[in-house]
Design an enzyme around this catalytic site. Structure first.
Site, PDB file in Angstrom:
ATOM      1  N   SER A 145       0.873  -1.176   0.000  1.00 11.97           N
ATOM      2  CA  SER A 145       0.000   0.000   0.000  1.00 11.97           C
ATOM      3  C   SER A 145       0.903   1.216   0.000  1.00 11.97           C
ATOM      4  O   SER A 145       2.031   1.152   0.515  1.00 11.97           O
ATOM      5  CB  SER A 145      -0.844  -0.015   1.280  1.00 11.97           C
ATOM      6  OG  SER A 145      -1.410   1.261   1.491  1.00 11.97           O
ATOM      7  N   TYR A 168      -1.694  -1.233  10.425  1.00 10.35           N
ATOM      8  CA  TYR A 168      -1.796  -1.423   8.968  1.00 10.35           C
ATOM      9  C   TYR A 168      -0.553  -0.893   8.252  1.00 10.35           C
ATOM     10  O   TYR A 168       0.088  -1.614   7.476  1.00 10.35           O
ATOM     11  CB  TYR A 168      -3.055  -0.730   8.439  1.00 10.35           C
ATOM     12  CG  TYR A 168      -3.288  -0.984   6.961  1.00 10.35           C
ATOM     13  CD1 TYR A 168      -3.870  -2.179   6.529  1.00 10.35           C
ATOM     14  CD2 TYR A 168      -2.940  -0.040   5.995  1.00 10.35           C
ATOM     15  CE1 TYR A 168      -4.078  -2.432   5.169  1.00 10.35           C
ATOM     16  CE2 TYR A 168      -3.152  -0.277   4.645  1.00 10.35           C
ATOM     17  CZ  TYR A 168      -3.727  -1.469   4.234  1.00 10.35           C
ATOM     18  OH  TYR A 168      -3.933  -1.716   2.894  1.00 10.35           O
TER      19      TYR A 168
HETATM   20  N1  LIG Z   1      -8.736  -1.066  -1.035  1.00  5.93           N
HETATM   21  C1  LIG Z   1      -7.693  -0.255  -0.988  1.00  5.93           C
HETATM   22  O1  LIG Z   1      -7.819   0.984  -1.102  1.00  5.93           O
HETATM   23  C2  LIG Z   1      -6.310  -0.816  -0.799  1.00  5.93           C
HETATM   24  C3  LIG Z   1      -5.215   0.089  -0.915  1.00  5.93           C
HETATM   25  C4  LIG Z   1      -3.931  -0.413  -0.760  1.00  5.93           C
HETATM   26  C5  LIG Z   1      -3.738  -1.762  -0.514  1.00  5.93           C
HETATM   27  N2  LIG Z   1      -4.815  -2.609  -0.398  1.00  5.93           N
HETATM   28  C6  LIG Z   1      -4.550  -4.027  -0.151  1.00  5.93           C
HETATM   29  O2  LIG Z   1      -5.159  -4.814  -1.153  1.00  5.93           O
HETATM   30  C7  LIG Z   1      -5.453  -6.117  -0.646  1.00  5.93           C
HETATM   31  C8  LIG Z   1      -6.892  -6.475  -0.965  1.00  5.93           C
HETATM   32  O3  LIG Z   1      -7.742  -5.592  -0.256  1.00  5.93           O
HETATM   33  P1  LIG Z   1      -9.226  -5.217  -0.709  1.00  5.93           P
HETATM   34  O4  LIG Z   1      -9.305  -3.740  -0.704  1.00  5.93           O
HETATM   35  O5  LIG Z   1      -9.609  -5.963  -1.914  1.00  5.93           O
HETATM   36  O6  LIG Z   1     -10.019  -5.705   0.596  1.00  5.93           O
HETATM   37  P2  LIG Z   1     -11.232  -6.724   0.803  1.00  5.93           P
HETATM   38  O7  LIG Z   1     -12.300  -6.525  -0.211  1.00  5.93           O
HETATM   39  O8  LIG Z   1     -11.554  -6.592   2.253  1.00  5.93           O
HETATM   40  O9  LIG Z   1     -10.562  -8.154   0.516  1.00  5.93           O
HETATM   41  C9  LIG Z   1      -9.651  -8.719   1.394  1.00  5.93           C
HETATM   42  C10 LIG Z   1      -9.507 -10.180   1.041  1.00  5.93           C
HETATM   43  O10 LIG Z   1      -8.542 -10.764   1.931  1.00  5.93           O
HETATM   44  C11 LIG Z   1      -9.130 -11.916   2.492  1.00  5.93           C
HETATM   45  N3  LIG Z   1      -8.537 -12.285   3.787  1.00  5.93           N
HETATM   46  C12 LIG Z   1      -8.506 -11.580   4.942  1.00  5.93           C
HETATM   47  N4  LIG Z   1      -7.896 -12.303   5.891  1.00  5.93           N
HETATM   48  C13 LIG Z   1      -7.528 -13.484   5.325  1.00  5.93           C
HETATM   49  C14 LIG Z   1      -6.867 -14.646   5.779  1.00  5.93           C
HETATM   50  N5  LIG Z   1      -6.459 -14.778   7.065  1.00  5.93           N
HETATM   51  N6  LIG Z   1      -6.643 -15.651   4.907  1.00  5.93           N
HETATM   52  C15 LIG Z   1      -7.047 -15.556   3.638  1.00  5.93           C
HETATM   53  N7  LIG Z   1      -7.709 -14.504   3.137  1.00  5.93           N
HETATM   54  C16 LIG Z   1      -7.937 -13.473   3.987  1.00  5.93           C
HETATM   55  C17 LIG Z   1     -10.605 -11.604   2.603  1.00  5.93           C
HETATM   56  O11 LIG Z   1     -11.356 -12.792   2.793  1.00  5.93           O
HETATM   57  P3  LIG Z   1     -12.837 -12.796   3.518  1.00  5.93           P
HETATM   58  O12 LIG Z   1     -13.837 -12.448   2.462  1.00  5.93           O
HETATM   59  O13 LIG Z   1     -12.938 -14.207   4.012  1.00  5.93           O
HETATM   60  O14 LIG Z   1     -12.782 -11.790   4.615  1.00  5.93           O
HETATM   61  C18 LIG Z   1     -10.814 -10.960   1.236  1.00  5.93           C
HETATM   62  O15 LIG Z   1     -10.915 -11.960   0.241  1.00  5.93           O
HETATM   63  C19 LIG Z   1      -5.140  -6.059   0.854  1.00  5.93           C
HETATM   64  O16 LIG Z   1      -3.855  -6.599   1.097  1.00  5.93           O
HETATM   65  C20 LIG Z   1      -5.134  -4.561   1.142  1.00  5.93           C
HETATM   66  O17 LIG Z   1      -4.345  -4.246   2.267  1.00  5.93           O
HETATM   67  C21 LIG Z   1      -6.091  -2.159  -0.547  1.00  5.93           C
END
Ligand SMILES: NC(=O)c1ccc[n+]([C@@H]2O[C@H](COP(=O)([O-])OP(=O)(O)OC[C@H]3O[C@@H](n4cnc5c(N)ncnc54)[C@H](OP(=O)(O)O)[C@@H]3O)[C@@H](O)[C@H]2O)c1
Length: 245
Positions: A145, A168
């Site tokens: 991130s 985070y």
């Molecule tokens: N959205 C943003 O603005 C943003 C910005 C920078 C970086 N990121 C990064 O991008 C990645 C994806 O995030 P997102 O925004 O798509 O969030 P999201 O929609 O909340 O998706 C997160 C995913 O991670 C899974 N997860 C959480 N804990 C887990 C575990 N212990 N084992 C396996 N899977 C697990 C969740 O599964 P469940 O459905 O079972 O909970 C879900 O599939 C993350 O690493 C986040 O930090 C996001």
């Protein structure tokens, strides 16, 4: 007989049942890869797979809870048995649970965050490396991130530097450090390791407040997952190019 060169590439994406991970799986699948959608919940994983199959993607669900070594090892054994190798690993699964400033953050939140955002990707990478070493172009992408960049978060002028998220932000900084160390170890092999920043993307993680679409967020990850042989390793990138650590 199928010549090796036209065999489908195999990609594992953790946390791919929704959000950016799901979109990464869709985009890699559309490029002709077999995509293994890692999901900690098998039901949610299967539902996601069905959506991608309806789109013509060769998708399979695989149970991986990145905080459970047992599910990680089982997934590695299954990939070994079914494919004999892995071409792309996207360590995408992540959580965001900060609910207090650093001075008041419950240590449980810090530990939980590190279990998923740092120890998880490291454990998955260790387990999958023997399979990635058998690929002709192994690619590991760690989902970081912009909040993991110490240069950006310590700059009062940076757009998101007001986000004082000890768990985070530091977990993503540490993940970036893991990118550097794995890339050093793997220099001289066919495997490249990079960190990606998708930008502020509308997903469940931020209650859809993100300003970018998942299509936009996934783009840099797909680029790093399909880097040519002369592409970079040990770097940190967003869609526009290299980011400062
Ligand atoms: N959205 C943003 O603005 C943003 C910005 C920078 C970086 N990121 C990064 O991008 C990645 C994806 O995030 P997102 O925004 O798509 O969030 P999201 O929609 O909340 O998706 C997160 C995913 O991670 C899974 N997860 C959480 N804990 C887990 C575990 N212990 N084992 C396996 N899977 C697990 C969740 O599964 P469940 O459905 O079972 O909970 C879900 O599939 C993350 O690493 C986040 O930090 C996001």
């Amino acid at each position: 007989m199928t010549p090796k060169s036209i065999e489908r590439k195999v990609a594992l994406i953790t946390g791919a049942n929704k959000g950016i991970g799901f979109e990464i799986a869709r985009q890699l699948g559309r490029k002709g890869m077999t995509v293994l959608l890692g999901a900690r919940d098998e039901g949610r994983g299967q539902e996601a797979v069905e959506k991608l199959r309806a789109d013509g993607v060769d998708a399979r669900s695989i149970q991986v809870d990145v905080t459970s070594q047992e599910t990680i090892d089982r997934a590695a054994r299954r990939i070994e048995k079914e494919f004999g190798r892995l071409d792309v690993l996207v360590n995408n699964a992540g959580i965001f649970v900060d609910d207090a400033p650093p001075s008041e953050l419950d240590m449980k939140m810090l530990r939980r965050t590190y279990e998923t955002n740092l120890f998880g990707p490291v454990a998955v990478t260790q387990a999958m490396l023997p399979l990635l070493r058998r690929s002709l172009a192994g690619r590991i992408v760690n989902m970081s991130s912009g909040l993991g960049s110490l240069t950006q978060t310590s700059d009062p002028g940076w757009v998101s530097s007001h986000l004082n998220l000890l768990a985070y932000n530091s977990s993503k900084t540490a993940l970036n450090a893991a990118t550097v160390e794995f890339a050093k170890e793997l220099r001289g092999t066919l495997i490249k390791v990079n960190s990606a920043d998708p930008g502020y993307t509308a997903t469940d993680m931020n209650h859809y407040r993100g300003t970018r679409s998942v299509e936009q967020g996934a783009r840099v990850v797909v680029r790093l997952a399909t880097l040519p042989d002369d592409g970079p390793t040990g770097g940190f990138f967003d869609e526009d190019g290299a980011l400062p650590w």
